[in-house]
Design a protein around this motif. Structure first.
Motif: not given
Length: 303
Positions: A273, A275, A278
């Motif tokens: 993933r 983000r 992040f």
């Protein structure tokens, strides 16, 4: 130095035999470690010459995805790509083993290894190495991995480990992130010496993989974890994908030589993933990992 074609042909045959045996040994040990899943095997032919043996394990108890591949390919390179390699001309032969293991538990590190022999025109050379990509840093694990690889190097030349460790830190570096992919290991390419002696080193380096990695996986595979640790693992896997698609020479070589796409991209994690903005909490275990990735350490002598 004139290349002895007969010796090179002998090395090709012995390298092919070695990597296939190493593949068998590693796959057998990993199935035992996992205890649930088994490798499926696909044999494939490359248009233009050669082929390979791809083995992939998925949805295991310990290994979420593992790929251990061997290939022996030959033929003619595209002229533009041939000029980027270290040899001469467009005719080539390449034999190697490549593996990537993506464990299920975030406390078990991902690991990669590759050992290869390439002949292009009037030049032949060995290359490869192994590197560890943890999601949570255990200094004793990084130290064990590096010391095991160092012992394999020291049997042949005490200068090997410090040279190849430094090269690994430099190679597995995401320039756009300003961090290394993991805690490194070894990376070497074209040692420039006697090929027979270098083959002996490559064999010892390849055989060092299991004792370098298995004790770490055994030690961490049952560590409890939750969703936050899984999210962090998948974010870091995203960095792994970025490196392999942007910088990795093996991926580029496979694509440029028209290898089997499924085998080339088997290094990709099953889930990852990205983000937006992040960043781990300052002082957290996750943040501590990032600090190390931005400041490589001397793990073999205690960090």
């Amino acid at each position: 130095m004139t290349l002895d074609v007969e010796k090179v042909d002998s090395l090709k045959q012995r390298m092919a035999e070695f990597i296939q045996q190493l593949q068998d040994d590693i796959c057998g040990a990993l199935e035992k470690l996992d205890g649930k899943a088994r490798f499926r095997e696909d044999k494939w032919d490359r248009p233009g010459g050669g082929g390979g043996r791809t083995r992939v394990l998925e949805d295991g108890a310990v290994l979420e995805k593992a790929g251990v591949n061997t290939s022996v390919v030959f033929g003619e390179l595209e002229e533009a790509f041939a000029k980027k390699l270290q040899g001469q001309g467009r005719q080539f032969w390449a034999g190697g083993l490549s593996l990537v293991l993506h464990p299920r538990n975030p406390y078990v590190p991902t690991v990669h290894a590759n050992y290869r022999f390439i002949h292009q025109g009037a030049k032949a050379w060995f290359g490869g190495g192994a590197d560890l990509t943890p999601y949570y840093l255990y200094e004793e694990d990084a130290g064990h991995f590096h010391r095991t690889l160092k012992a394999a190097c020291d049997k042949h030349d005490p200068s090997y480990y410090p040279r190849f460790k430094a090269t690994c830190d430099k190679y597995f570096y995401l320039r756009h992130r300003e961090e290394t992919r993991g805690v490194g290991g070894l990376f070497f390419e074209d040692l420039g010496g006697d090929l027979e002696r270098e083959f002996e080193f490559v064999k010892d380096a390849g055989r060092a993989f299991l004792p370098a990695y298995l004790p770490i996986a055994e030690r961490r595979k049952d560590t409890p974890y939750g969703e936050p640790q899984r999210v962090w693992q998948e974010v870091r896997r995203g960095r792994y994908v970025e490196f392999n698609l942007v910088y990795d020479r093996g991926t580029i070589f496979g694509l440029e030589t028209k290898g089997r796409i499924e085998s080339i991209l088997m290094s990709m994690p099953p889930q990852a993933r990205w983000r937006y903005e992040f960043h781990p909490e300052p002082g957290s275990h996750e943040s501590r990992l990032i600090d190390v990735l931005r400041n490589p350490r001397d793990w073999a002598s205690g960090g």
